[in-house]
Scaffold this motif. Sequence first.
Motif, PDB file in Angstrom:
ATOM      1  N   ALA A   1       0.832  -1.203   0.000  1.00  0.00           N
ATOM      2  CA  ALA A   1       0.000   0.000   0.000  1.00  0.00           C
ATOM      3  C   ALA A   1       0.867   1.254   0.000  1.00  0.00           C
ATOM      4  CB  ALA A   1      -0.937   0.000   1.208  1.00  0.00           C
ATOM      5  N   HIS A   2       1.933   1.267   0.788  1.00  0.00           N
ATOM      6  CA  HIS A   2       2.853   2.409   0.778  1.00  0.00           C
ATOM      7  C   HIS A   2       3.580   2.506  -0.559  1.00  0.00           C
ATOM      8  CE1 HIS A   2       2.154   3.825   4.682  1.00  0.00           C
ATOM      9  NE2 HIS A   2       3.149   3.250   5.353  1.00  0.00           N
ATOM     10  N   PHE A   3       4.017   1.386  -1.059  1.00  0.00           N
ATOM     11  CA  PHE A   3       4.795   1.345  -2.296  1.00  0.00           C
ATOM     12  C   PHE A   3       3.967   1.852  -3.481  1.00  0.00           C
ATOM     13  CE2 PHE A   3       7.096  -1.073  -5.644  1.00  0.00           C
ATOM     14  CZ  PHE A   3       8.365  -0.619  -5.368  1.00  0.00           C
ATOM     15  N   VAL A   4       2.814   1.260  -3.704  1.00  0.00           N
ATOM     16  CA  VAL A   4       1.970   1.630  -4.842  1.00  0.00           C
ATOM     17  C   VAL A   4       1.282   2.972  -4.596  1.00  0.00           C
ATOM     18  CG1 VAL A   4      -0.057   0.950  -6.199  1.00  0.00           C
ATOM     19  CG2 VAL A   4       1.634  -0.755  -5.536  1.00  0.00           C
ATOM     20  N   GLY A   5       0.771   3.170  -3.383  1.00  0.00           N
ATOM     21  CA  GLY A   5       0.093   4.421  -3.066  1.00  0.00           C
ATOM     22  C   GLY A   5       1.018   5.619  -3.176  1.00  0.00           C
ATOM     23  N   GLY A   6       2.255   5.467  -2.728  1.00  0.00           N
ATOM     24  CA  GLY A   6       3.227   6.555  -2.848  1.00  0.00           C
ATOM     25  C   GLY A   6       3.486   6.923  -4.291  1.00  0.00           C
ATOM     26  N   PHE A   7       3.632   5.924  -5.146  1.00  0.00           N
ATOM     27  CA  PHE A   7       3.855   6.192  -6.567  1.00  0.00           C
ATOM     28  C   PHE A   7       2.656   6.901  -7.193  1.00  0.00           C
ATOM     29  CE2 PHE A   7       3.406   4.890 -11.015  1.00  0.00           C
ATOM     30  CZ  PHE A   7       4.551   5.471 -11.530  1.00  0.00           C
ATOM     31  N   LEU A   8       1.446   6.434  -6.872  1.00  0.00           N
ATOM     32  CA  LEU A   8       0.247   7.056  -7.434  1.00  0.00           C
ATOM     33  C   LEU A   8       0.090   8.494  -6.959  1.00  0.00           C
ATOM     34  CD1 LEU A   8      -2.336   4.134  -7.208  1.00  0.00           C
ATOM     35  CD2 LEU A   8      -1.229   5.031  -9.253  1.00  0.00           C
ATOM     36  N   ILE A   9       0.425   8.765  -5.713  1.00  0.00           N
ATOM     37  CA  ILE A   9       0.317  10.124  -5.190  1.00  0.00           C
ATOM     38  C   ILE A   9       1.347  11.032  -5.857  1.00  0.00           C
ATOM     39  CG2 ILE A   9       0.624  11.527  -3.106  1.00  0.00           C
ATOM     40  CD1 ILE A   9      -0.752   9.262  -1.557  1.00  0.00           C
ATOM     41  N   VAL A  10       2.551  10.544  -6.087  1.00  0.00           N
ATOM     42  CA  VAL A  10       3.577  11.352  -6.770  1.00  0.00           C
ATOM     43  C   VAL A  10       3.103  11.747  -8.159  1.00  0.00           C
ATOM     44  CG1 VAL A  10       5.867  11.258  -7.839  1.00  0.00           C
ATOM     45  CG2 VAL A  10       5.579  10.509  -5.502  1.00  0.00           C
ATOM     46  N   VAL A  11       2.576  10.791  -8.893  1.00  0.00           N
ATOM     47  CA  VAL A  11       2.142  11.042 -10.267  1.00  0.00           C
ATOM     48  C   VAL A  11       0.841  11.843 -10.291  1.00  0.00           C
ATOM     49  CG1 VAL A  11       1.431   9.898 -12.409  1.00  0.00           C
ATOM     50  CG2 VAL A  11       3.315   8.983 -11.092  1.00  0.00           C
ATOM     51  N   GLY A  12       0.040  11.703  -9.250  1.00  0.00           N
ATOM     52  CA  GLY A  12      -1.245  12.388  -9.213  1.00  0.00           C
ATOM     53  C   GLY A  12      -2.326  11.589  -9.897  1.00  0.00           C
ATOM     54  N   LEU A  13      -2.218  10.291  -9.854  1.00  0.00           N
ATOM     55  CA  LEU A  13      -3.185   9.402 -10.476  1.00  0.00           C
ATOM     56  C   LEU A  13      -3.945   8.677  -9.369  1.00  0.00           C
ATOM     57  CD1 LEU A  13      -4.160   8.249 -13.207  1.00  0.00           C
ATOM     58  CD2 LEU A  13      -2.462   6.458 -12.934  1.00  0.00           C
ATOM     59  N   LEU A  14      -5.260   8.774  -9.366  1.00  0.00           N
ATOM     60  CA  LEU A  14      -6.090   8.154  -8.331  1.00  0.00           C
ATOM     61  C   LEU A  14      -5.643   8.581  -6.930  1.00  0.00           C
ATOM     62  CD1 LEU A  14      -6.259   4.549  -9.843  1.00  0.00           C
ATOM     63  CD2 LEU A  14      -7.990   6.331 -10.012  1.00  0.00           C
TER      64      LEU A  14
ATOM     65  N   CYS B   1      -2.543  13.069   4.286  1.00  0.00           N
ATOM     66  CA  CYS B   1      -3.389  12.154   3.513  1.00  0.00           C
ATOM     67  C   CYS B   1      -4.860  12.550   3.608  1.00  0.00           C
ATOM     68  CB  CYS B   1      -3.189  10.722   3.985  1.00  0.00           C
ATOM     69  SG  CYS B   1      -1.733   9.944   3.287  1.00  0.00           S
ATOM     70  N   ILE B   2      -5.299  12.980   4.783  1.00  0.00           N
ATOM     71  CA  ILE B   2      -6.687  13.449   4.922  1.00  0.00           C
ATOM     72  C   ILE B   2      -6.906  14.682   4.049  1.00  0.00           C
ATOM     73  CG2 ILE B   2      -8.333  14.484   6.529  1.00  0.00           C
ATOM     74  CD1 ILE B   2      -7.191  12.568   8.671  1.00  0.00           C
ATOM     75  N   PHE B   3      -5.917  15.591   4.024  1.00  0.00           N
ATOM     76  CA  PHE B   3      -6.039  16.782   3.190  1.00  0.00           C
ATOM     77  C   PHE B   3      -6.175  16.398   1.721  1.00  0.00           C
ATOM     78  CE2 PHE B   3      -3.994  19.918   0.434  1.00  0.00           C
ATOM     79  CZ  PHE B   3      -4.837  21.001   0.660  1.00  0.00           C
ATOM     80  N   PHE B   4      -5.315  15.501   1.224  1.00  0.00           N
ATOM     81  CA  PHE B   4      -5.371  15.129  -0.195  1.00  0.00           C
ATOM     82  C   PHE B   4      -6.548  14.211  -0.496  1.00  0.00           C
ATOM     83  CE2 PHE B   4      -0.963  16.641  -0.088  1.00  0.00           C
ATOM     84  CZ  PHE B   4      -1.066  17.550  -1.119  1.00  0.00           C
ATOM     85  N   LEU B   5      -7.119  13.576   0.517  1.00  0.00           N
ATOM     86  CA  LEU B   5      -8.349  12.826   0.311  1.00  0.00           C
ATOM     87  C   LEU B   5      -9.485  13.784  -0.037  1.00  0.00           C
ATOM     88  CD1 LEU B   5      -9.750  10.033   0.524  1.00  0.00           C
ATOM     89  CD2 LEU B   5     -10.220  10.600   2.900  1.00  0.00           C
ATOM     90  N   VAL B   6      -9.492  14.953   0.587  1.00  0.00           N
ATOM     91  CA  VAL B   6     -10.513  15.958   0.301  1.00  0.00           C
ATOM     92  C   VAL B   6     -10.134  16.773  -0.931  1.00  0.00           C
ATOM     93  CG1 VAL B   6     -11.645  18.036   1.194  1.00  0.00           C
ATOM     94  CG2 VAL B   6     -11.211  16.099   2.709  1.00  0.00           C
ATOM     95  N   TYR B   7      -8.895  17.234  -0.992  1.00  0.00           N
ATOM     96  CA  TYR B   7      -8.439  18.155  -2.034  1.00  0.00           C
ATOM     97  C   TYR B   7      -8.295  17.474  -3.389  1.00  0.00           C
ATOM     98  CZ  TYR B   7      -5.413  21.548  -4.370  1.00  0.00           C
ATOM     99  OH  TYR B   7      -4.866  22.434  -5.255  1.00  0.00           O
ATOM    100  N   GLY B   8      -7.835  16.248  -3.416  1.00  0.00           N
ATOM    101  CA  GLY B   8      -7.580  15.556  -4.679  1.00  0.00           C
ATOM    102  C   GLY B   8      -6.173  15.825  -5.156  1.00  0.00           C
ATOM    103  N   SER B   9      -5.937  15.593  -6.418  1.00  0.00           N
ATOM    104  CA  SER B   9      -4.576  15.709  -6.948  1.00  0.00           C
ATOM    105  C   SER B   9      -4.266  17.089  -7.502  1.00  0.00           C
ATOM    106  CB  SER B   9      -4.352  14.657  -8.025  1.00  0.00           C
ATOM    107  OG  SER B   9      -5.346  14.766  -9.014  1.00  0.00           O
ATOM    108  N   GLY B  10      -5.266  17.875  -7.790  1.00  0.00           N
ATOM    109  CA  GLY B  10      -5.021  19.225  -8.300  1.00  0.00           C
ATOM    110  C   GLY B  10      -4.872  19.272  -9.804  1.00  0.00           C
ATOM    111  N   LYS B  11      -4.485  20.446 -10.272  1.00  0.00           N
ATOM    112  CA  LYS B  11      -4.434  20.706 -11.709  1.00  0.00           C
ATOM    113  C   LYS B  11      -3.176  20.141 -12.373  1.00  0.00           C
ATOM    114  CE  LYS B  11      -5.881  24.569 -14.524  1.00  0.00           C
ATOM    115  NZ  LYS B  11      -6.147  26.005 -14.498  1.00  0.00           N
ATOM    116  N   HIS B  12      -2.105  20.029 -11.648  1.00  0.00           N
ATOM    117  CA  HIS B  12      -0.838  19.552 -12.208  1.00  0.00           C
ATOM    118  C   HIS B  12      -0.654  18.081 -11.864  1.00  0.00           C
ATOM    119  CE1 HIS B  12      -0.435  23.909 -11.327  1.00  0.00           C
ATOM    120  NE2 HIS B  12      -0.159  23.895 -12.625  1.00  0.00           N
TER     121      HIS B  12
END
Length: 140
Positions: free
Chosen positions: A67-80, A119-130
């Motif tokens: 979860a850390h491995f895949v979730g970290g990658f997805l958060i960096v890219v801004g996908l899901l 994580c709670i902030f980005f759960l609400v905010y999402g990935s943003g425009k970039h």
Amino acid sequence: MGTVKNLNKWANAHTYYPLDLVRIALGIFLFYKGVEFMTNHEQMAIMVRPFQEMPGGMILLHYITPAHFVGGFLIVVGLLTRWAAAAQLPILIGAVLTNFLGEMNTTNLILATLTLLACIFFLVYGSGKHSADYYLKMQQ
């Protein structure tokens, strides 16, 4: 569905580069922790010791690292990003609880609490425009 669209519209209208840098730093940190847990089994077993007696305690060991491995990658890219942040919440809540149920380590408590809040902030905010999410949405 309408709530998610409203959140996305608000986030895209209020996107700033420092927030993207925080999202990328959070993703890199989670990815790093996943790699660290993968390479250091003994430390991971010590950290999960307070939860061993709970049903499904062994499942925790096999959930945290991927979860850390895949979730970290997805958060960096801004996908899901919202899904990846939601997958981190049980782990981070457990990390905060570990400090109270097991041996108290102030540094780990502060780090886990800050990561949980991000994580709670980005759960609400999402990935943003970039992000990849925004790019893929614009390609439709």
